[in-house]
Enzyme design. Sequence first.
Site, PDB file in Angstrom:
ATOM      1  N   CYS A   1     -84.157  56.600 137.268  1.00  0.00           N
ATOM      2  CA  CYS A   1     -84.100  56.409 138.715  1.00  0.00           C
ATOM      3  C   CYS A   1     -84.996  55.278 139.213  1.00  0.00           C
ATOM      4  CB  CYS A   1     -84.448  57.718 139.412  1.00  0.00           C
ATOM      5  SG  CYS A   1     -84.727  57.593 141.165  1.00  0.00           S
TER       6      CYS A   1
ATOM      7  N   GLU B   1     -95.917  46.080 169.193  1.00  0.00           N
ATOM      8  CA  GLU B   1     -94.967  46.245 168.084  1.00  0.00           C
ATOM      9  C   GLU B   1     -93.916  45.135 168.170  1.00  0.00           C
ATOM     10  OE1 GLU B   1     -94.125  48.171 165.302  1.00  0.00           O
ATOM     11  OE2 GLU B   1     -92.262  47.017 165.362  1.00  0.00           O
TER      12      GLU B   1
ATOM     13  N   GLN C   1     -91.651  58.498 160.220  1.00  0.00           N
ATOM     14  CA  GLN C   1     -92.400  58.705 158.976  1.00  0.00           C
ATOM     15  C   GLN C   1     -91.672  59.723 158.108  1.00  0.00           C
ATOM     16  OE1 GLN C   1     -94.962  57.118 157.946  1.00  0.00           O
ATOM     17  NE2 GLN C   1     -95.862  56.162 159.747  1.00  0.00           N
TER      18      GLN C   1
ATOM     19  N   CYS D   1    -101.056  50.774 154.054  1.00  0.00           N
ATOM     20  CA  CYS D   1    -100.204  51.249 152.957  1.00  0.00           C
ATOM     21  C   CYS D   1    -100.349  50.323 151.753  1.00  0.00           C
ATOM     22  CB  CYS D   1     -98.750  51.328 153.408  1.00  0.00           C
ATOM     23  SG  CYS D   1     -98.115  49.800 154.067  1.00  0.00           S
TER      24      CYS D   1
ATOM     25  N   CYS E   1     -88.488  65.936 136.916  1.00  0.00           N
ATOM     26  CA  CYS E   1     -87.141  65.468 137.263  1.00  0.00           C
ATOM     27  C   CYS E   1     -86.462  64.902 136.015  1.00  0.00           C
ATOM     28  CB  CYS E   1     -87.227  64.392 138.340  1.00  0.00           C
ATOM     29  SG  CYS E   1     -85.662  63.559 138.603  1.00  0.00           S
TER      30      CYS E   1
ATOM     31  N   TYR F   1     -99.359  47.200 165.786  1.00  0.00           N
ATOM     32  CA  TYR F   1     -98.304  47.588 164.824  1.00  0.00           C
ATOM     33  C   TYR F   1     -97.954  49.055 165.069  1.00  0.00           C
ATOM     34  CZ  TYR F   1    -100.597  43.598 162.533  1.00  0.00           C
ATOM     35  OH  TYR F   1    -101.197  42.398 162.270  1.00  0.00           O
TER      36      TYR F   1
ATOM     37  N   ASP G   1    -102.177  49.417 162.047  1.00  0.00           N
ATOM     38  CA  ASP G   1    -101.396  50.053 160.973  1.00  0.00           C
ATOM     39  C   ASP G   1    -100.327  49.051 160.530  1.00  0.00           C
ATOM     40  OD1 ASP G   1    -100.049  51.724 159.253  1.00  0.00           O
ATOM     41  OD2 ASP G   1     -99.324  53.103 160.788  1.00  0.00           O
TER      42      ASP G   1
HETATM   43  N1  SAH Z   1     -97.984  52.921 163.344  1.00  0.00           N
HETATM   44  C1  SAH Z   1     -96.570  53.191 163.193  1.00  0.00           C
HETATM   45  C2  SAH Z   1     -95.795  52.180 162.361  1.00  0.00           C
HETATM   46  C3  SAH Z   1     -96.502  51.489 161.252  1.00  0.00           C
HETATM   47  S1  SAH Z   1     -95.448  50.552 160.188  1.00  0.00           S
HETATM   48  C4  SAH Z   1     -96.381  54.592 162.660  1.00  0.00           C
HETATM   49  O1  SAH Z   1     -97.302  55.193 162.143  1.00  0.00           O
HETATM   50  O2  SAH Z   1     -95.278  55.110 162.730  1.00  0.00           O
HETATM   51  C5  SAH Z   1     -95.848  48.894 160.649  1.00  0.00           C
HETATM   52  C6  SAH Z   1     -95.172  48.417 161.911  1.00  0.00           C
HETATM   53  O3  SAH Z   1     -95.569  47.062 162.143  1.00  0.00           O
HETATM   54  C7  SAH Z   1     -93.654  48.402 161.853  1.00  0.00           C
HETATM   55  O4  SAH Z   1     -93.163  49.134 162.949  1.00  0.00           O
HETATM   56  C8  SAH Z   1     -93.287  46.917 161.973  1.00  0.00           C
HETATM   57  O5  SAH Z   1     -92.090  46.691 162.693  1.00  0.00           O
HETATM   58  C9  SAH Z   1     -94.467  46.350 162.718  1.00  0.00           C
HETATM   59  N2  SAH Z   1     -94.746  44.909 162.543  1.00  0.00           N
HETATM   60  C10 SAH Z   1     -94.532  44.147 161.448  1.00  0.00           C
HETATM   61  N3  SAH Z   1     -95.001  42.906 161.634  1.00  0.00           N
HETATM   62  C11 SAH Z   1     -95.533  42.856 162.869  1.00  0.00           C
HETATM   63  C12 SAH Z   1     -96.173  41.839 163.641  1.00  0.00           C
HETATM   64  N4  SAH Z   1     -96.371  40.619 163.141  1.00  0.00           N
HETATM   65  N5  SAH Z   1     -96.605  42.148 164.873  1.00  0.00           N
HETATM   66  C13 SAH Z   1     -96.419  43.400 165.380  1.00  0.00           C
HETATM   67  N6  SAH Z   1     -95.810  44.400 164.708  1.00  0.00           N
HETATM   68  C14 SAH Z   1     -95.364  44.145 163.472  1.00  0.00           C
END
Ligand code: SAH
Length: 450
Positions: A79, A332, A284, A407, A73, A311, A380
């Site tokens: 960037c 969530e 995603q 992540c 790039c 999560y 997650d």
């Molecule tokens: N597993 C999902 C999203 C993962 S991202 C997927 O694969 O698409 C992490 C997620 O955790 C987000 O949606 C965020 O809003 C949520 N989150 C953040 N802090 C949190 C908490 N204290 N309790 C519950 N969820 C939470």
Amino acid sequence: MRLITGNEYELKIESIASDGRGVGHIDRIAVFVPFTVPGDTAIVRITKILKSYAEAEVIRIIQSSDKRRLPPCPLFYECGGCALMHMEYNAQLEEKRSIIENAMRRIGGFSNFHLDKMIGMDEPYNYRNKMVFHAGTVDGKTVFGFYAPKSHKVIPLKSCITGNSLNAKIVEAITEYMDEMSIQPYDYDLKRGTIRQIFIRSSKKDGSIMVVIVTGQSKLPVINLLTDKLKKAVPEIKSIILNINKDKSPHSLGKVNKTIYGNDYIEDEILGITFRISPQSFFQINPTMTEKLYKEALLDIKPTDNVLDIYCGIGTISLIAAKTAKKVTGVEIVPQAVKDANKNAKLNGITNASFFADSAENLVPHLIEKGERPNFIILDPPRKGSDKETINAIIKAAPERIAYVSCHPATLARDAALLSRGGYEIAAACGVDMFPHTAHVECVVLMSRK
Ligand code: SAH
């Protein structure tokens, strides 16, 4: 040798930090240098000395690493979106493997930790299904592109090699419409102008595209001219939406959407589950690798499983798990995401998944206290990882299996150490490159009760 700010030193780069900067050592002090590659020897100038490390900039490369390449790039150095584009792709994967393994060994204390595999992309370009182009003016002309770091100055760019190659045609059509109708791009410093951003989403399932035009005014003149130009330029466009944002914040979408052509959503599919995505929905951004990541997380799922997905976002993993498992519960914190999860469950005819809008630290201990006994728990969490309340409740629930999707290797390592002390051992681990050319890396660790 004592380090002095402003002085130049010869430095051998040894590894990559979790933000993508190269790291070497001078007299046992770690020195972080952007745009360097492990194997480089460089003359660097110290820009800042902190308590336990220093920062530097490259003056010149004396010996170039064989992992270095010309970044594909042309805007790589301006960037800031991709930190590793100057490294061969296989070398990027090896560095990401090291970032995960080092975190698990040093922070988690898993001294023999080894990833079973590090899954990369076969074609690591055009993977992003979402891209935002900011409007601006350069030499009196309307342009779209990205913001230079820490400013509202737009660097023109119609298309990015990590995104959909049709984006350029969309950007061109909208620019042409603005020029013909004398519509001004919004200027955040002068607080003047109309169109702020173009936000484009594409579906991997059928190639359909949603174009969201973020504007400070609720109406645009001769709207048919705009929709006709867009449809002609890119027939894959199935949805055109005006998003009204009168806010000062340059980064977000406003709350009001007006559909000016087609549907108010597009659909995509992950492992056989359909997701309906509206402009504000979280989804995603690399669906190809998301499938690989979730397959790893659900490697050991069984028809008798009672699953708790903590999560869970819009229920992506939960709904895929629900196809196999007996029952799935998702937790969530964002209420809108839980609404989307319920809608997606309905859309796919899934009846064995239910979702709660609450924080994990509140709800998970409560569920376990009430006697809920999941035998498979998926977590997650965001980058900051989980927390003591949630981890303790998981240990108390004593599931047979845990899948930790992460992540951020440092917080994964910290939490996995707590689970290990709570009676769990690592059964399998794998890295997944969801964001090629950036320093981000995802990882799945499967744990089982000892
Ligand atoms: N597993 C999902 C999203 C993962 S991202 C997927 O694969 O698409 C992490 C997620 O955790 C987000 O949606 C965020 O809003 C949520 N989150 C953040 N802090 C949190 C908490 N204290 N309790 C519950 N969820 C939470």
